[in-house]
Write a protein that holds these residues in place. Sequence first.
Motif, mmCIF file in Angstrom:
data_model
loop_
_atom_site.group_PDB
_atom_site.id
_atom_site.type_symbol
_atom_site.label_atom_id
_atom_site.label_comp_id
_atom_site.label_asym_id
_atom_site.label_seq_id
_atom_site.Cartn_x
_atom_site.Cartn_y
_atom_site.Cartn_z
ATOM 1 N N GLY A 1 34.333 35.212 38.276
ATOM 2 C CA GLY A 1 33.095 34.840 38.953
ATOM 3 C C GLY A 1 32.622 33.480 38.508
ATOM 4 N N GLU A 2 31.465 33.111 39.007
ATOM 5 C CA GLU A 2 30.903 31.808 38.650
ATOM 6 C C GLU A 2 30.538 31.779 37.168
ATOM 7 N N ASN A 3 30.758 30.627 36.573
ATOM 8 C CA ASN A 3 30.491 30.507 35.150
ATOM 9 C C ASN A 3 30.068 29.091 34.818
ATOM 10 N N VAL A 4 29.125 28.966 33.895
ATOM 11 C CA VAL A 4 28.709 27.655 33.392
ATOM 12 C C VAL A 4 28.797 27.715 31.869
ATOM 13 N N GLU A 5 29.611 26.837 31.314
ATOM 14 C CA GLU A 5 29.752 26.770 29.859
ATOM 15 C C GLU A 5 28.979 25.581 29.321
ATOM 16 N N GLN A 6 28.313 25.779 28.197
ATOM 17 C CA GLN A 6 27.438 24.746 27.640
ATOM 18 C C GLN A 6 27.738 24.567 26.161
ATOM 19 N N HIS A 7 27.799 23.301 25.740
ATOM 20 C CA HIS A 7 28.081 22.973 24.339
ATOM 21 C C HIS A 7 27.270 21.742 23.903
ATOM 22 N N PRO A 8 26.839 21.679 22.645
ATOM 23 C CA PRO A 8 26.989 22.710 21.625
ATOM 24 C C PRO A 8 25.896 23.769 21.757
ATOM 25 N N ILE A 21 24.256 16.829 25.482
ATOM 26 C CA ILE A 21 24.617 18.223 25.742
ATOM 27 C C ILE A 21 25.544 18.239 26.952
ATOM 28 N N LYS A 22 26.634 19.001 26.848
ATOM 29 C CA LYS A 22 27.647 18.984 27.895
ATOM 30 C C LYS A 22 27.826 20.362 28.520
ATOM 31 N N CYS A 23 28.079 20.361 29.823
ATOM 32 C CA CYS A 23 28.297 21.613 30.559
ATOM 33 C C CYS A 23 29.465 21.460 31.515
ATOM 34 N N THR A 24 30.163 22.559 31.714
ATOM 35 C CA THR A 24 31.202 22.615 32.737
ATOM 36 C C THR A 24 30.923 23.802 33.649
ATOM 37 N N TYR A 25 31.310 23.673 34.909
ATOM 38 C CA TYR A 25 31.089 24.752 35.855
ATOM 39 C C TYR A 25 32.390 25.129 36.519
ATOM 40 N N SER A 26 32.439 26.333 37.061
ATOM 41 C CA SER A 26 33.705 26.825 37.603
ATOM 42 C C SER A 26 33.779 26.785 39.124
ATOM 43 N N ASP A 27 32.634 26.905 39.791
ATOM 44 C CA ASP A 27 32.633 27.004 41.256
ATOM 45 C C ASP A 27 32.570 25.610 41.879
ATOM 46 N N THR A 94 25.408 27.760 42.948
ATOM 47 C CA THR A 94 26.747 28.057 43.467
ATOM 48 C C THR A 94 26.785 28.225 44.969
ATOM 49 N N GLY A 95 25.899 27.607 45.663
ATOM 50 C CA GLY A 95 25.975 27.658 47.115
ATOM 51 C C GLY A 95 24.681 28.011 47.798
ATOM 52 N N GLY A 96 23.569 27.895 47.103
ATOM 53 C CA GLY A 96 22.291 28.025 47.779
ATOM 54 C C GLY A 96 21.423 29.173 47.316
ATOM 55 N N PHE A 97 21.993 30.238 46.829
ATOM 56 C CA PHE A 97 21.140 31.360 46.480
ATOM 57 C C PHE A 97 21.442 31.969 45.115
ATOM 58 N N LYS A 98 22.271 31.311 44.341
ATOM 59 C CA LYS A 98 22.564 31.862 43.026
ATOM 60 C C LYS A 98 22.617 30.709 42.039
ATOM 61 N N THR A 99 21.647 30.626 41.168
ATOM 62 C CA THR A 99 21.636 29.597 40.130
ATOM 63 C C THR A 99 22.087 30.230 38.829
ATOM 64 N N ILE A 100 23.209 29.746 38.315
ATOM 65 C CA ILE A 100 23.797 30.288 37.093
ATOM 66 C C ILE A 100 23.504 29.337 35.937
ATOM 67 N N PHE A 101 23.007 29.883 34.853
ATOM 68 C CA PHE A 101 22.621 29.076 33.698
ATOM 69 C C PHE A 101 23.690 29.102 32.608
ATOM 70 N N GLY A 102 23.791 28.019 31.881
ATOM 71 C CA GLY A 102 24.578 27.997 30.662
ATOM 72 C C GLY A 102 23.872 28.779 29.571
#
Lengths: 111, 115
Positions: A1-8, A21-27, A94-102
């Motif tokens: 599924g959708e994922n957001v990774e955050q470091h550090p 601060i750095k983040c990567t997203y999957s979608d 992730t496309g308008g209706f789902k905000t995924i947080f790190g």
Amino acid sequence: GENVEQHPSTLSVQEGDSAVIKCTYSDSASNYFPWYKQELGKRPQLIIDIRSNVGEKKDQRIAVTLNKTAKHFSLHITETQPEDSAVYFCAADTGGFKTIFGAGTRLFVKA
Amino acid sequence: DSGVTQTPKHLITATGQRVTLRCSPRSGDLSVYWYQQSLDQGLQFLIQYYNGEERAKGNILERFSAQQFPDLHSELNLSSLELGDSALYFCASSLTGTGRTGELFFGEGSRLTVL
């Protein structure tokens, strides 16, 4: 599924230094990338955001960069101050209706 | 003040019980989002409604349910509560989806403690 990774997860800097601060997203369909600041015991509040058609955005001491090819984005805070101490969350829409947080970065600014 | 109202602010209950958390979005906002924040954890997306209809679902347990009413307020129902459900539950609202209209406006949260 959708994922957001955050470091550090935790970052400690001296007052006046910069913080990154750095983040990567999957979608790859994600098109909106906000950053929220949450002070202790408070609600998260938007501090800056960027859309996928922009590579960089700046607002006073805060800037955000986006690399769509690599699917990562970063928050830069310059000239940090003690009041910048808080938890910072990146997020991806992730496309308008789902905000995924790190998972959040706890920033400590030492005076 | 974000304009998003959540009640109650604090709630203490026992395992096995059922509670309802209520959220009134900002005037004019059609989307309501629910997030769970456990101690020192991030914001886990639970569910999202737009103008009365469920639009997106996250890691919401089957013991949890939500709905958005015609007046656009929303309720999150948590049943058969377990100790691990203790958390801060945030409601947020936006005009439509954030991909179109941007910022999520968060309420102050409802802190649930399960004993």
